[in-house]
Structure formats: structure tokens, C-alpha cells
Scaffold this motif. Structure first.
Motif, PDB file in Angstrom:
ATOM      1  N   VAL B 128      -5.359  -3.550   6.093  1.00 53.85           N
ATOM      2  CA  VAL B 128      -4.194  -2.525   5.669  1.00 53.85           C
ATOM      3  C   VAL B 128      -4.152  -2.889   4.010  1.00 53.85           C
ATOM      4  O   VAL B 128      -4.003  -3.699   3.537  1.00 53.85           O
ATOM      5  CB  VAL B 128      -3.062  -3.122   6.573  1.00 53.85           C
ATOM      6  CG1 VAL B 128      -1.787  -2.143   5.891  1.00 53.85           C
ATOM      7  CG2 VAL B 128      -3.024  -3.004   7.991  1.00 53.85           C
ATOM      8  N   ASP B 129      -3.917  -1.555   3.664  1.00 56.41           N
ATOM      9  CA  ASP B 129      -3.685  -1.638   2.299  1.00 56.41           C
ATOM     10  C   ASP B 129      -2.282  -2.111   1.611  1.00 56.41           C
ATOM     11  O   ASP B 129      -1.411  -2.076   2.589  1.00 56.41           O
ATOM     12  CB  ASP B 129      -3.733  -0.175   1.500  1.00 56.41           C
ATOM     13  CG  ASP B 129      -5.160   0.302   1.418  1.00 56.41           C
ATOM     14  OD1 ASP B 129      -6.015  -0.295   1.736  1.00 56.41           O
ATOM     15  OD2 ASP B 129      -5.218   1.460   0.856  1.00 56.41           O
ATOM     16  N   ALA B 130      -2.380  -2.953   0.757  1.00 56.77           N
ATOM     17  CA  ALA B 130      -1.029  -3.532   0.060  1.00 56.77           C
ATOM     18  C   ALA B 130      -0.153  -2.455  -0.432  1.00 56.77           C
ATOM     19  O   ALA B 130       1.014  -2.916  -0.895  1.00 56.77           O
ATOM     20  CB  ALA B 130      -1.516  -4.665  -0.723  1.00 56.77           C
ATOM     21  N   ASP B 131      -0.469  -1.366  -0.896  1.00 54.46           N
ATOM     22  CA  ASP B 131       0.142  -0.466  -1.330  1.00 54.46           C
ATOM     23  C   ASP B 131       1.318   0.450  -0.630  1.00 54.46           C
ATOM     24  O   ASP B 131       1.954   1.221  -1.113  1.00 54.46           O
ATOM     25  CB  ASP B 131      -0.654   0.484  -2.596  1.00 54.46           C
ATOM     26  CG  ASP B 131      -1.499   1.379  -1.547  1.00 54.46           C
ATOM     27  OD1 ASP B 131      -1.630   1.292  -0.455  1.00 54.46           O
ATOM     28  OD2 ASP B 131      -2.203   2.173  -2.299  1.00 54.46           O
ATOM     29  N   GLY B 132       1.412   0.249   0.633  1.00 56.03           N
ATOM     30  CA  GLY B 132       2.255   0.788   1.480  1.00 56.03           C
ATOM     31  C   GLY B 132       1.695   2.101   2.006  1.00 56.03           C
ATOM     32  O   GLY B 132       2.610   2.963   2.501  1.00 56.03           O
ATOM     33  N   GLN B 133       0.581   2.480   1.799  1.00 58.54           N
ATOM     34  CA  GLN B 133      -0.064   3.960   2.193  1.00 58.54           C
ATOM     35  C   GLN B 133      -0.236   3.833   3.690  1.00 58.54           C
ATOM     36  O   GLN B 133      -0.493   4.895   4.190  1.00 58.54           O
ATOM     37  CB  GLN B 133      -1.218   4.251   1.451  1.00 58.54           C
ATOM     38  CG  GLN B 133      -0.739   4.799   0.041  1.00 58.54           C
ATOM     39  CD  GLN B 133      -2.065   5.122  -0.859  1.00 58.54           C
ATOM     40  OE1 GLN B 133      -2.996   4.502  -0.924  1.00 58.54           O
ATOM     41  NE2 GLN B 133      -1.662   6.458  -1.272  1.00 58.54           N
ATOM     42  N   HIS B 134      -0.410   2.865   4.335  1.00 55.62           N
ATOM     43  CA  HIS B 134      -0.806   2.726   5.723  1.00 55.62           C
ATOM     44  C   HIS B 134       0.548   2.332   6.374  1.00 55.62           C
ATOM     45  O   HIS B 134       1.179   1.446   6.331  1.00 55.62           O
ATOM     46  CB  HIS B 134      -2.041   1.476   5.900  1.00 55.62           C
ATOM     47  CG  HIS B 134      -3.228   2.197   5.160  1.00 55.62           C
ATOM     48  ND1 HIS B 134      -4.266   1.273   4.944  1.00 55.62           N
ATOM     49  CD2 HIS B 134      -3.633   3.019   4.910  1.00 55.62           C
ATOM     50  CE1 HIS B 134      -5.303   1.857   4.368  1.00 55.62           C
ATOM     51  NE2 HIS B 134      -4.787   3.012   4.273  1.00 55.62           N
ATOM     52  N   ARG B 241       2.728   8.234   0.844  1.00 58.52           N
ATOM     53  CA  ARG B 241       2.744   8.120  -0.770  1.00 58.52           C
ATOM     54  C   ARG B 241       2.794   6.860  -0.870  1.00 58.52           C
ATOM     55  O   ARG B 241       3.114   5.775  -0.430  1.00 58.52           O
ATOM     56  CB  ARG B 241       3.911   8.774  -1.383  1.00 58.52           C
ATOM     57  CG  ARG B 241       4.128  10.253  -0.619  1.00 58.52           C
ATOM     58  CD  ARG B 241       4.042  11.378  -1.829  1.00 58.52           C
ATOM     59  NE  ARG B 241       4.169  12.837  -1.162  1.00 58.52           N
ATOM     60  CZ  ARG B 241       2.985  13.287  -0.790  1.00 58.52           C
ATOM     61  NH1 ARG B 241       1.962  12.712  -0.868  1.00 58.52           N
ATOM     62  NH2 ARG B 241       3.063  14.583  -0.289  1.00 58.52           N
ATOM     63  N   ARG B 242       2.008   6.441  -2.201  1.00 62.08           N
ATOM     64  CA  ARG B 242       2.099   5.083  -2.787  1.00 62.08           C
ATOM     65  C   ARG B 242       3.557   4.776  -3.058  1.00 62.08           C
ATOM     66  O   ARG B 242       4.451   5.308  -3.567  1.00 62.08           O
ATOM     67  CB  ARG B 242       1.324   5.309  -4.095  1.00 62.08           C
ATOM     68  CG  ARG B 242      -0.122   5.195  -4.037  1.00 62.08           C
ATOM     69  CD  ARG B 242      -0.736   5.075  -5.556  1.00 62.08           C
ATOM     70  NE  ARG B 242      -0.749   3.859  -5.910  1.00 62.08           N
ATOM     71  CZ  ARG B 242      -1.816   3.104  -5.928  1.00 62.08           C
ATOM     72  NH1 ARG B 242      -2.754   3.371  -5.480  1.00 62.08           N
ATOM     73  NH2 ARG B 242      -1.434   1.716  -6.447  1.00 62.08           N
ATOM     74  N   GLN B 243       3.917   3.396  -2.832  1.00 63.03           N
ATOM     75  CA  GLN B 243       5.179   3.184  -3.153  1.00 63.03           C
ATOM     76  C   GLN B 243       5.511   2.482  -4.517  1.00 63.03           C
ATOM     77  O   GLN B 243       6.581   2.576  -5.149  1.00 63.03           O
ATOM     78  CB  GLN B 243       5.590   1.756  -2.129  1.00 63.03           C
ATOM     79  CG  GLN B 243       5.768   2.379  -0.733  1.00 63.03           C
ATOM     80  CD  GLN B 243       6.110   1.130   0.187  1.00 63.03           C
ATOM     81  OE1 GLN B 243       6.398   0.182  -0.424  1.00 63.03           O
ATOM     82  NE2 GLN B 243       6.280   1.459   1.485  1.00 63.03           N
TER      83      GLN B 243
END
Ligand SMILES: Nc1nc2c(ncn2[C@@H]2O[C@H](COP(=O)(O)OP(=O)(O)OP(=O)(O)O)[C@@H](O)[C@H]2O)c(=O)[nH]1
Ligand SMILES: [Mg+2]
Lengths: 121, 272
Positions: B128-134, B241-243
Motif C-alpha cells: 500500500v502506498d504511504a501517500d494515502g492514494q490507496h 488524491r495525494r494527501q
């Protein structure tokens, strides 16, 4: 004619060798791209030797041989530079690893001392 | 660094040999799940692996959301030489954080994650991506889909969401999807997605072998997985979207991306 066959065959062998190295994961892509580029140029020169003289005249160099010498030396210099750069990077990385190991060792020693003290008291 | 993973021919390694056996004989008829793994999420040990590089701003919220929505999973953050204290934030938020001394790239970080999953005996690993996109809300669906296949991709462009890509980057993705769909005998619309789940067998494969090149971590792993006879499937997901931070896409890089996509796919196909 003989020279054409010699250069062409050498270039083909060279390209095949690079391809096999990449296929067996012995050579990273980033290095392979460079050597494939060289192989293709050598192959082109082997098959169309006259193209070399035409390029030499266009650039204003006396003949094709000097041009090949110049580019060959330049290219080898650049490759050496690149390898030194990679070696510096690797050296930095091993240094960082050594530091990390030293810190980990200290932490482990401290921890085992602490458990020994606890079991002694 | 790559020597360790390229030792010997793939077929002779213990891990490859173990997973080769049943898979090579009859890919289609092979059951995807071992008998011990019951469908349903409660019985299996699930690990979420998050590769993170300078994501301190967003990672706390992402971990909190996962623990909220999915109390049954463990979270591992692989901090890849961040300079902004990503690992500390992740630890604070309740995740296990591994801190690499310098940047190894997503592929290197994921291999470490799979090693952790293997050594700690997890049944399912989910990237899972750490940037909150998932959206962690899709994780149970991914886990359920693992009863049918060994690897499940959370795919954008599959109906859900409005994620859009244009230009050469889109052509590259279309080409990759087409070739990999042929290989997989099923429609895969998003082969470069970093939202994916895999089972125990693939965890032990990826713990030993995981490409470090850009795009290799997504495309080459798929090709290898399919060629070993494992089933790959996808479920549609919506991207958010990216957080925080800036997106990595730039029109200048798009053309280069297309070239690398071709090269990666070609090499993955000719390699053994
Ligand atoms: N371990 C590691 N993770 C990375 C690295 N670069 C990016 N990541 C992580 O990989 C995930 C995806 O990275 P993004 O930059 O968002 O890539 P993307 O989602 O494909 O592209 P965007 O559209 O820009 O979001 C995030 O969790 C990042 O923190 C890296 O060098 N090493
Ligand atoms: Mg992203």
C-alpha cells in the motif's frame, strides 16, 4: 572487405554477449544500455565503412581513422569517469553500513549488560 | 547488490524449485490457495507493507486509517532513507518501522518487506502506498480475491474512480496491459499499480527475488509470477488524491517512461 567482415562479426558477438549477460541478470540495465549503444555503432561502421569518412569530412577532420580514435578515447574516458563515480557511491554506502553496524553493536552490548545487571541483582 | 539475487539459474534455487513444482505442470487447474488457508479474512495473518520515502506528513494519517478500518492487519513501514523522520512518525502511529540506512528504491524496500513477512510467517502481504492514494477499504476485497489467484492487483481504470493518465505514459500503460493480459489469460488494466496483495508462496518468492529497477518492481514481477504458473487477477479500485507532497508525473518524463516500459517488458519476457 575482410575488415568489414571482421568488424561486423566482432560487433555481433559483442552484442550477443551483452544481451546474454543482461538476460542472466549479470549486468544491470543501466550499464547494458551503454554497451549496446557501442556495439550498434561498431556494427554500423563495420557494415558501412564509407559512412565514417563522410562524417569525418562533414565535421572537418582529416580522415575517418582520427575520428574513430578521438571518439574511442573520449568514450573510454567517460566510462572510466562513470565507474569512478559509481565506486565513490559504493564507498559512501559501505561507510554508512559500517557506522550502522557499530551503533547496533553498542546498543546490543548495552542491552546485554543491562540484562546481566538485572539477573545479578 | 544484485549478485545475491542472481545466484544460479532461477530453477535451481530452493524457493523457485519449491514453487515451480505444482505450478509448472498444470497452471490452469492448480488450486490457488493451500488447504490450510480458509477464505475469509479472520483466520489469516495479514501484513500491509508500505514503502515510504519522505512521507512523514501523510503516513501517520494513513496508518491510523488502516488500524481503524482493518483492526486485523499488521502494518510494516519500510522507511527508505527518509530525511524527515518518516520512521519515527510511523512508529508513533503504531506500525512496525524498518529504517534503511540509505535509499534502495521501491523494489529494494519491498524485498525487505517480503523478507519480514516471510520470517514472521504471514499468509498475505499487501503493498500500500504511504501517500494515502490507496483506499484501505479495498483491502478485504483484495484478500477475498486471493482465494482465486496468487496475486491480486488493485487496478485503476477498471470502472471505479476517475483516475486519468494521458500521452505517452498512457500508451505505455496500454501496451503493458495488453501484453500482460495475454500472458495472464485475463484482463489486466493497470499493471503498474502499487496496490497489490499476494499469498504465502509469492511472499517467499519475492523475499528472495524482487527487481530493483524502476518499473521492474511492478511489471517484471508480474511476468515472472505468470510464467511460474501462478494466477494473477485484478479488482477495480478508485484512487484518491495525494494527501501531501507533489505528484511524480511530469510531461517531460513521459516519453522516457514509454521507452523504459518497452525495455523492461522486453527484458522480462526474454529472461528466465
Ligand atoms: N521505499 C521507497 N519508497 C518510495 C520511493 N519513492 C517513492 N516511494 C513510495 O512509493 C509510494 C508511491 O510513490 P509515489 O511517489 O506516490 O508514486 P505514484 O503513486 O506512482 O505517483 P503519484 O501520482 O505521484 O502519486 C509512496 O508510498 C512513496 O512513499 C523510494 O525511493 N523508496
Ligand atoms: Mg502516489
Amino acid at each position: 572487405m575482410n575488415l568489414t567482415i571482421l568488424t561486423g562479426a566482432t560487433a555481433l558477438l559483442f552484442l550477443g554477449f551483452i544481451f546474454e549477460l543482461v538476460r542472466r541478470r549479470r549486468l544491470r540495465e543501466k550499464y547494458a544500455v551503454l554497451w549496446i549503444f557501442v556495439g550498434v555503432i561498431v556494427l554500423g561502421l563495420g557494415l558501412y565503412p564509407r559512412a565514417l569518412n563522410r562524417v569525418a569530412i562533414a565535421v572537418g577532420v582529416a580522415n575517418g581513422v582520427s575520428l574513430v580514435l578521438f571518439f574511442g578515447v573520449m568514450f573510454l574516458l567517460l566510462v572510466c569517469l562513470h565507474l569512478s563515480w559509481e565506486a565513490s557511491r559504493l564507498e559512501d554506502e559501505t561507510r554508512v553500513l559500517a557506522e550502522e553496524v557499530a551503533l547496533l553493536r553498542l546498543r546490543m552490548d548495552e542491552q546485554s549488560e543491562r540484562t546481566e545487571e538485572r539477573s545479578a541483582s | 547488490m544484485t549478485e545475491t539475487l542472481s545466484v544460479g539459474e532461477p530453477g535451481t534455487g530452493t524457493h523457485a524449485a519449491a514453487s515451480d513444482g505444482p505450478a509448472a505442470s498444470d497452471p490452469a487447474a492448480r488450486p490457488a490457495a493451500a488447504p490450510a488457508e480458509q477464505p475469509g479474512t479472520s483466520t489469516r495473518r495479514v501484513l500491509i507493507i508500505m514503502p515510504a520515502w519522505n512521507e512523514a506528513e501523510s503516513i501517520g494519517g494513513v496508518i491510523a486509517e488502516i488500524e481503524d478500518a482493518l483492526p486485523f492487519v499488521d502494518v510494516l513501514v519500510v522507511d527508505d532513507g527518509s530525511t524527515d523522520g518518516t520512521a519515527a512518525v510511523a512508529h508513533q502511529a503504531g506500525a512496525v518501522a524498518l529504517k534503511l540506512p540509505y535509499n534502495l528504491g521501491v523494489g529494494g524496500a519491498m524485498r525487505l518487506g517480503y523478507k519480514y513477512a516471510r520470517d514472521n510467517d504471514y499468509d498475505v502481504a499487501i503493498q500500500v502506498d504511504a501517500d494515502g492514494q490507496h483506499d484501505p477499504g479495498y483491502v478485504p476485497k483484495l484478500i477475498d480475491a486471493l482465494s482465486q489467484s496468487a496475486l491480486v492487483i488493485g487496478a485503476r481504470f477498471a470502472g471505479e474512480g476517475d483516475y486519468q493518465v494521458r500521452g505517452p505514459r498512457r500508451w505505455a500503460m496500454t501496451m503493458l496491459s495488453w501484453v500482460l493480459s495475454k500472458l495472464a489469460h485475463t484482463r489486466l488494466t493497470d499493471t503498474t499499480s502499487g496496490f497489490r496483495a499476494c499469498n504465502r508462496e509469492l511472499i517467499s518468492l519475492f523475499a528472495e527475488w524482487y527487481p530493483v529497477e524502476y518499473l521492474g518492481d511492478t511489471v517484471e514481477t508480474l511476468v515472472r509470477t505468470l510464467r511460474l504458473g501462478y494466477r494473477v487477477n485484478q479488482i477495480p479500485v478508485a484512487m484518491r488524491r495525494r494527501q501531501s507532497g507533489t505528484p511524480s508525473q511530469s510531461p517531460l518524463k513521459a516519453m522516457l517512461y514509454l521507452g523504459r516500459a518497452f525495455l523492461t517488458l522486453f527484458l522480462a519476457l526474454v529472461r528466465r
